[in-house]
Design an enzyme around this catalytic site. Structure first.
Site, PDB file in Angstrom:
ATOM      1  N   GLU A   1       3.928 -20.644 -21.944  1.00 23.22           N
ATOM      2  CA  GLU A   1       2.852 -19.976 -21.198  1.00 23.22           C
ATOM      3  C   GLU A   1       1.530 -19.919 -21.944  1.00 23.22           C
ATOM      4  O   GLU A   1       0.901 -18.874 -22.078  1.00 23.22           O
ATOM      5  CB  GLU A   1       3.301 -18.556 -20.784  1.00 23.22           C
TER       6      GLU A   1
ATOM      7  N   LYS B   1      12.610 -17.063 -19.429  1.00 25.03           N
ATOM      8  CA  LYS B   1      12.035 -15.746 -19.753  1.00 25.03           C
ATOM      9  C   LYS B   1      13.143 -14.708 -19.630  1.00 25.03           C
ATOM     10  O   LYS B   1      13.786 -14.595 -18.581  1.00 25.03           O
ATOM     11  CB  LYS B   1      10.917 -15.393 -18.778  1.00 25.03           C
TER      12      LYS B   1
ATOM     13  N   LYS C   1       8.762 -24.841  -9.896  1.00 24.89           N
ATOM     14  CA  LYS C   1       8.870 -24.056 -11.141  1.00 24.89           C
ATOM     15  C   LYS C   1       9.228 -24.963 -12.324  1.00 24.89           C
ATOM     16  O   LYS C   1       8.652 -24.834 -13.411  1.00 24.89           O
ATOM     17  CB  LYS C   1       9.898 -22.934 -10.980  1.00 24.89           C
TER      18      LYS C   1
ATOM     19  N   HIS D   1       3.396  -6.117 -10.514  1.00 24.65           N
ATOM     20  CA  HIS D   1       4.069  -5.382 -11.599  1.00 24.65           C
ATOM     21  C   HIS D   1       3.530  -3.965 -11.729  1.00 24.65           C
ATOM     22  O   HIS D   1       4.286  -3.035 -12.060  1.00 24.65           O
ATOM     23  CB  HIS D   1       3.903  -6.127 -12.934  1.00 24.65           C
TER      24      HIS D   1
ATOM     25  N   GLU E   1       9.250 -14.854  -3.694  1.00 23.08           N
ATOM     26  CA  GLU E   1       8.998 -15.775  -4.819  1.00 23.08           C
ATOM     27  C   GLU E   1       8.985 -17.235  -4.337  1.00 23.08           C
ATOM     28  O   GLU E   1       8.283 -18.072  -4.907  1.00 23.08           O
ATOM     29  CB  GLU E   1      10.034 -15.582  -5.934  1.00 23.08           C
TER      30      GLU E   1
ATOM     31  N   ASN F   1       2.404 -16.306 -12.371  1.00 26.30           N
ATOM     32  CA  ASN F   1       2.156 -14.862 -12.299  1.00 26.30           C
ATOM     33  C   ASN F   1       1.303 -14.476 -11.097  1.00 26.30           C
ATOM     34  O   ASN F   1       0.933 -13.301 -10.958  1.00 26.30           O
ATOM     35  CB  ASN F   1       1.455 -14.380 -13.579  1.00 26.30           C
TER      36      ASN F   1
ATOM     37  N   HIS G   1      11.415  -5.874  -6.310  1.00 27.19           N
ATOM     38  CA  HIS G   1      10.462  -6.747  -6.993  1.00 27.19           C
ATOM     39  C   HIS G   1       9.694  -7.620  -5.988  1.00 27.19           C
ATOM     40  O   HIS G   1       8.470  -7.717  -6.033  1.00 27.19           O
ATOM     41  CB  HIS G   1      11.229  -7.616  -7.993  1.00 27.19           C
TER      42      HIS G   1
ATOM     43  N   ARG H   1       1.421 -22.393 -17.000  1.00 26.19           N
ATOM     44  CA  ARG H   1       2.554 -21.544 -16.604  1.00 26.19           C
ATOM     45  C   ARG H   1       2.089 -20.191 -16.054  1.00 26.19           C
ATOM     46  O   ARG H   1       2.797 -19.526 -15.305  1.00 26.19           O
ATOM     47  CB  ARG H   1       3.521 -21.358 -17.782  1.00 26.19           C
TER      48      ARG H   1
ATOM     49  N   ARG I   1      22.367 -12.872 -33.825  1.00 23.42           N
ATOM     50  CA  ARG I   1      21.173 -13.756 -33.888  1.00 23.42           C
ATOM     51  C   ARG I   1      21.186 -14.846 -32.812  1.00 23.42           C
ATOM     52  O   ARG I   1      20.491 -15.859 -32.942  1.00 23.42           O
ATOM     53  CB  ARG I   1      21.018 -14.399 -35.261  1.00 23.42           C
TER      54      ARG I   1
ATOM     55  N   HIS J   1       1.611 -11.098  -9.442  1.00 23.54           N
ATOM     56  CA  HIS J   1       2.376 -10.224 -10.331  1.00 23.54           C
ATOM     57  C   HIS J   1       1.521  -9.211 -11.091  1.00 23.54           C
ATOM     58  O   HIS J   1       2.065  -8.246 -11.633  1.00 23.54           O
ATOM     59  CB  HIS J   1       3.196 -11.056 -11.326  1.00 23.54           C
TER      60      HIS J   1
HETATM   61  N1  LIG Z   1      12.670 -14.168 -15.827  1.00 20.99           N
HETATM   62  C1  LIG Z   1      11.867 -14.496 -14.855  1.00 20.99           C
HETATM   63  O1  LIG Z   1      11.200 -15.537 -14.892  1.00 20.99           O
HETATM   64  C2  LIG Z   1      11.781 -13.607 -13.647  1.00 20.99           C
HETATM   65  C3  LIG Z   1      11.105 -14.052 -12.495  1.00 20.99           C
HETATM   66  C4  LIG Z   1      11.076 -13.220 -11.380  1.00 20.99           C
HETATM   67  C5  LIG Z   1      11.704 -11.978 -11.419  1.00 20.99           C
HETATM   68  N2  LIG Z   1      12.330 -11.569 -12.547  1.00 20.99           N
HETATM   69  C6  LIG Z   1      13.023 -10.273 -12.593  1.00 20.99           C
HETATM   70  O2  LIG Z   1      14.100 -10.301 -11.664  1.00 20.99           O
HETATM   71  C7  LIG Z   1      14.398  -8.968 -11.271  1.00 20.99           C
HETATM   72  C8  LIG Z   1      14.574  -8.932  -9.770  1.00 20.99           C
HETATM   73  O3  LIG Z   1      15.634  -9.800  -9.416  1.00 20.99           O
HETATM   74  P1  LIG Z   1      16.533  -9.500  -8.116  1.00 20.99           P
HETATM   75  O4  LIG Z   1      15.675  -9.276  -6.948  1.00 20.99           O
HETATM   76  O5  LIG Z   1      17.567 -10.548  -8.045  1.00 20.99           O
HETATM   77  O6  LIG Z   1      17.135  -8.068  -8.449  1.00 20.99           O
HETATM   78  P2  LIG Z   1      18.585  -7.574  -8.865  1.00 20.99           P
HETATM   79  O7  LIG Z   1      19.165  -8.382  -9.937  1.00 20.99           O
HETATM   80  O8  LIG Z   1      18.454  -6.120  -9.093  1.00 20.99           O
HETATM   81  O9  LIG Z   1      19.454  -7.859  -7.546  1.00 20.99           O
HETATM   82  C9  LIG Z   1      19.106  -7.231  -6.341  1.00 20.99           C
HETATM   83  C10 LIG Z   1      20.327  -6.510  -5.706  1.00 20.99           C
HETATM   84  O10 LIG Z   1      21.140  -7.506  -5.087  1.00 20.99           O
HETATM   85  C11 LIG Z   1      22.497  -7.333  -5.514  1.00 20.99           C
HETATM   86  N3  LIG Z   1      23.101  -8.658  -5.454  1.00 20.99           N
HETATM   87  C12 LIG Z   1      22.789  -9.745  -6.196  1.00 20.99           C
HETATM   88  N4  LIG Z   1      23.494 -10.811  -5.767  1.00 20.99           N
HETATM   89  C13 LIG Z   1      24.264 -10.395  -4.755  1.00 20.99           C
HETATM   90  C14 LIG Z   1      25.176 -11.041  -3.875  1.00 20.99           C
HETATM   91  N5  LIG Z   1      25.411 -12.350  -3.942  1.00 20.99           N
HETATM   92  N6  LIG Z   1      25.801 -10.280  -2.940  1.00 20.99           N
HETATM   93  C15 LIG Z   1      25.543  -8.954  -2.824  1.00 20.99           C
HETATM   94  N7  LIG Z   1      24.666  -8.297  -3.588  1.00 20.99           N
HETATM   95  C16 LIG Z   1      24.029  -9.008  -4.551  1.00 20.99           C
HETATM   96  C17 LIG Z   1      22.392  -6.718  -6.900  1.00 20.99           C
HETATM   97  O11 LIG Z   1      23.561  -6.027  -7.231  1.00 20.99           O
HETATM   98  C18 LIG Z   1      21.204  -5.771  -6.703  1.00 20.99           C
HETATM   99  O12 LIG Z   1      21.624  -4.568  -6.113  1.00 20.99           O
HETATM  100  C19 LIG Z   1      13.261  -8.092 -11.759  1.00 20.99           C
HETATM  101  O13 LIG Z   1      13.683  -7.359 -12.877  1.00 20.99           O
HETATM  102  C20 LIG Z   1      12.199  -9.084 -12.158  1.00 20.99           C
HETATM  103  O14 LIG Z   1      11.368  -8.609 -13.184  1.00 20.99           O
HETATM  104  C21 LIG Z   1      12.378 -12.362 -13.650  1.00 20.99           C
END
Ligand SMILES: NC(=O)c1ccc[n+]([C@@H]2O[C@H](COP(=O)([O-])OP(=O)(O)OC[C@H]3O[C@@H](n4cnc5c(N)ncnc54)[C@H](O)[C@@H]3O)[C@@H](O)[C@H]2O)c1
Length: 354
Positions: A216, A126, A206, A231, A168, A224, A246, A220, A104, A227
């Site tokens: 949201e 999120k 942010k 998305h 972003e 998006n 992404h 907020r 939980r 997105h």
């Molecule tokens: N929660 C939120 O508010 C929010 C906002 C924007 C995006 N997201 C989500 O975030 C995700 C995308 O994030 P991302 O682009 O970081 O993708 P990811 O986590 O897949 O990382 C991208 C790649 O970089 C590699 N990597 C990360 N840090 C590294 C480092 N220091 N050195 C070498 N390699 C490294 C990872 O292994 C991966 O292969 C999506 O799922 C998206 O929906 C969430």
């Protein structure tokens, strides 16, 4: 939504963790960050345990949660354990959600290692996973105990991932900070960008938005921007053998949605052109084939922001200002998307300023 620290983990991370008095510390990583990032963190936390999942969006699902929960049980993790999400947005979203359900809810710390997660995904609470082909469809809004952003992790991040994260940052400039926009316009090669300075300007955009609307209900939603189309594209590419980053999808989405804002008369053409010029740095050369508009319709109709069958958008009206809950008719969405498709040349360049 938890304190956010920006700086070296050597300066204070151990103290912040001690304050939580955890019975155990578990590091969640993917198979890249376990190699590139964990050794640096393990120096400070030699007794921590590690759970890994395969890298990439394909791991953002309930199967990975089951794997994490099973390993937490095998490690005898109790309700006072702390999970440290050490990775990009995938690890922060997945780990936060898994932690929020285990027994939980146990506490978690976000330790973003990609630019995208430092600038955006690790902040704001999120969490979630993709489900039935839809992005982030199962999840929760839950605060990390704290977030620690150490730009030193960026040294090993591949350039394509840095560009994806820049998307972003650009979004934050468009929706809320002309000052950040000027800084980005004035900076040179992506490899040499002053990330700590940029993050210092990016984070307040942010943080201010989520502080005023954590769940949201209103403003907020501007986060998006880009997105709705982004998305839909990301979900489409996940069904192919060539999933797209992404940030690339969000960049394409920001251009289409800026064009929509221009067509409906809220964004002037010179500003649209400025946005396209900035996005070229992230996108070019584009090595994805853009699908037909009809292929995106399924996801657009299921977007989480939709109400009463209407597809709702967050659209900018100038650099630093963005509206939300804006309905657009299907012709405008399609015309804007076709404008993008027709503007991509065979070698992946953008020829949209015509
Ligand atoms: N929660 C939120 O508010 C929010 C906002 C924007 C995006 N997201 C989500 O975030 C995700 C995308 O994030 P991302 O682009 O970081 O993708 P990811 O986590 O897949 O990382 C991208 C790649 O970089 C590699 N990597 C990360 N840090 C590294 C480092 N220091 N050195 C070498 N390699 C490294 C990872 O292994 C991966 O292969 C999506 O799922 C998206 O929906 C969430």
């Amino acid at each position: 939504m938890g304190n956010v620290f920006l700086g070296s983990i050597r300066e204070g991370l151990a103290n912040e963790l001690n304050d939580l008095q955890p019975t155990s510390v578990i590091l969640l990583a993917d198979d890249n960050t376990v190699v590139k990032c964990l050794p640096y963190l393990k120096e400070l936390l030699p007794d921590s345990k590690v759970i890994t999942v395969p890298h990439g969006e394909q791991s953002k699902n309930l199967d990975s949660c089951i794997r994490i929960w099973t390993e937490l049980i095998q490690l005898n993790s109790d309700r006072e354990a702390v999970l440290i999400n050490t990775g990009g947005g995938l690890i922060c979203d997945l780990g936060g959600f898994a932690a929020s359900c285990y027994q939980r809810g146990i506490r978690f710390v976000n330790m973003p290692t990609s630019l995208l997660s430092m600038a955006d995904a690790a902040i704001g609470g999120k969490t979630g996973v993709d489900f039935a082909g839809y992005k982030n469809y199962i999840g929760s809004i839950v605060a990390p105990a704290f977030t620690w952003i150490d730009p030193a992790f960026l040294k090993t991040l591949p350039l394509r991932e840095t560009k994806s994260g820049l998307a972003e940052v650009i979004k934050h400039a468009i929706i809320g900070s002309p000052e950040l926009w000027d800084m980005l316009e004035g900076s040179t090669a992506i490899e040499d960008m002053p990330w700590e300075e940029i993050l210092k300007k990016n984070l307040p955009v942010k943080l201010n938005i989520i502080e005023s609307d954590p769940f949201e209900k209103g403003i907020r939603k501007v986060l998006n921007f880009g997105h709705t189309i982004g998305h839909a594209l990301e979900s489409y590419y996940l069904t192919t053998s060539h999933p797209a980053l992404h940030g690339v999808c969000v960049s394409l989405g920001m251009m289409v949605e800026s064009k929509m804002a221009n067509i409906i008369g809220i964004l002037e053409k010179p500003v649209l052109e400025e946005i396209v010029t900035m996005m070229k740095r992230v996108i070019e050369p584009l090595d994805y084939h853009l699908p037909e508009y009809e292929s995106l319709a399924r996801w657009l109709k299921q977007d989480k922001k939709n109400r009463a069958g209407q597809i709702l958008f967050s659209l900018p009206d100038r650099i630093g200002s963005c509206g939300w809950n804006l309905a657009a008719n299907e012709e405008v969405i399609q015309e804007s998307y076709e404008w993008l498709v027709q503007g991509v040349t065979a070698d992946g360049r953008l020829n949209l300023l015509r």
